[in-house]
Design a protein around this motif. Structure first.
Motif, PDB file in Angstrom:
ATOM      1  N   SER A 116      12.832  21.063  56.843  1.00  0.00           N
ATOM      2  CA  SER A 116      14.252  20.858  56.570  1.00  0.00           C
ATOM      3  C   SER A 116      14.808  19.692  57.386  1.00  0.00           C
ATOM      4  CB  SER A 116      15.036  22.135  56.894  1.00  0.00           C
ATOM      5  OG  SER A 116      14.628  23.203  56.064  1.00  0.00           O
ATOM      6  N   VAL A 117      14.391  19.609  58.649  1.00  0.00           N
ATOM      7  CA  VAL A 117      14.825  18.491  59.499  1.00  0.00           C
ATOM      8  C   VAL A 117      14.297  17.178  58.944  1.00  0.00           C
ATOM      9  CG1 VAL A 117      14.615  17.463  61.793  1.00  0.00           C
ATOM     10  CG2 VAL A 117      15.039  19.912  61.559  1.00  0.00           C
ATOM     11  N   ARG A 146      13.884  16.458  55.989  1.00  0.00           N
ATOM     12  CA  ARG A 146      14.658  16.108  54.796  1.00  0.00           C
ATOM     13  C   ARG A 146      16.110  15.799  55.110  1.00  0.00           C
ATOM     14  NH1 ARG A 146      12.271  20.814  50.724  1.00  0.00           N
ATOM     15  NH2 ARG A 146      10.138  19.981  50.595  1.00  0.00           N
ATOM     16  N   GLY A 147      16.452  15.748  56.388  1.00  0.00           N
ATOM     17  CA  GLY A 147      17.778  15.307  56.771  1.00  0.00           C
ATOM     18  C   GLY A 147      18.733  16.390  57.225  1.00  0.00           C
ATOM     19  N   GLN A 148      18.292  17.657  57.251  1.00  0.00           N
ATOM     20  CA  GLN A 148      19.178  18.727  57.681  1.00  0.00           C
ATOM     21  C   GLN A 148      19.175  18.845  59.209  1.00  0.00           C
ATOM     22  OE1 GLN A 148      18.455  22.405  55.628  1.00  0.00           O
ATOM     23  NE2 GLN A 148      18.076  21.392  53.663  1.00  0.00           N
ATOM     24  N   LYS A 149      20.211  19.483  59.746  1.00  0.00           N
ATOM     25  CA  LYS A 149      20.302  19.659  61.188  1.00  0.00           C
ATOM     26  C   LYS A 149      19.308  20.726  61.658  1.00  0.00           C
ATOM     27  CE  LYS A 149      25.180  18.362  61.593  1.00  0.00           C
ATOM     28  NZ  LYS A 149      26.519  18.808  62.036  1.00  0.00           N
TER      29      LYS A 149
END
Length: 207
Positions: A21-22, A24-27
């Motif tokens: 997820s990180v 892919r740009g998520q926090k």
């Protein structure tokens, strides 16, 4: 045992998905890394104790390592394969199995479980053996299939950082094993000295 195995596999999958997820740009989310399993003071102290008699820590390390190996397996093709294995295999594929993403949580496992190398387990070596096998496998993968090693050749910062972490682990392992052998030699010297004293007492008629 079964519950601990489920916890270990779930923790690895959560870690793997969080990293994806990180990427892919998520926090990043707190408490999703493997180290969070050892945040409890009692577990952390037990992990770092050389002489602890706890079997829990040995089982925890062994389960984490075995789960890493299971996560690395491709999706089984047999229809009669267990649902659990199919789920683990699907998770690996779903997060980029081809990119060897499973090695990232595995790298965290060998980092956080490093103290097990120094454990005095009274002859029980299963957890330590599993740990060393995973470290050797990671080294082999990064050496043979880890891709390019330098930025100018196209390597990502994550690749370079993971490579550096693995190299540091190899150096730390050499230091740890030297310390283990040194302590073992000192203990043997103490045992021999004690035996010599007892023999001397017997020869001189002392009780």
């Amino acid at each position: 045992m079964h519950a601990l195995a489920c916890i270990s596999r779930t923790a690895l999958c959560v870690d793997l998905f969080a990293k994806e997820s990180v990427r892919r740009g998520q926090k990043p989310l707190p408490g999703t890394d493997i180290a969070s399993l050892f945040e409890d003071v009692r577990i952390k102290d037990d992990l770092n104790s050389v002489t602890s008699k706890s079997l829990f820590r040995e089982e925890l390390v062994a389960m984490l390592v075995e789960s890493c190996f299971q996560l690395s397996l491709p999706l089984p093709e047999q229809r009669n394969s267990g649902m659990e294995s199919r789920v683990i295999g699907a998770l690996a594929y779903g997060t980029g199995y081809g990119a060897l993403n499973w090695t990232e949580p595995a790298l965290e496992v060998v980092e956080v479980c490093r103290p097990c190398v120094k454990w005095d387990c009274e002859g029980r070596t299963y957890a330590i053996d599993c740990y060393l096998k995973l470290l050797v496998r990671l080294c082999h993968i990064y050496d043979t299939r880890g891709g390019v090693k330098r930025v100018k050749d196209g390597a990502s910062q994550d690749q370079i950082m993971n490579e550096t972490r693995l190299q540091n682990l190899q150096r730390d392992l050499v230091k740890d094993l030297r310390e283990v052998f040194r302590v073992a030699e000192l203990n043997q010297d103490k045992i021999r000295l004690k035996e010599d004293v007892m023999v001397g007492k017997k020869l001189t008629g002392q009780n």
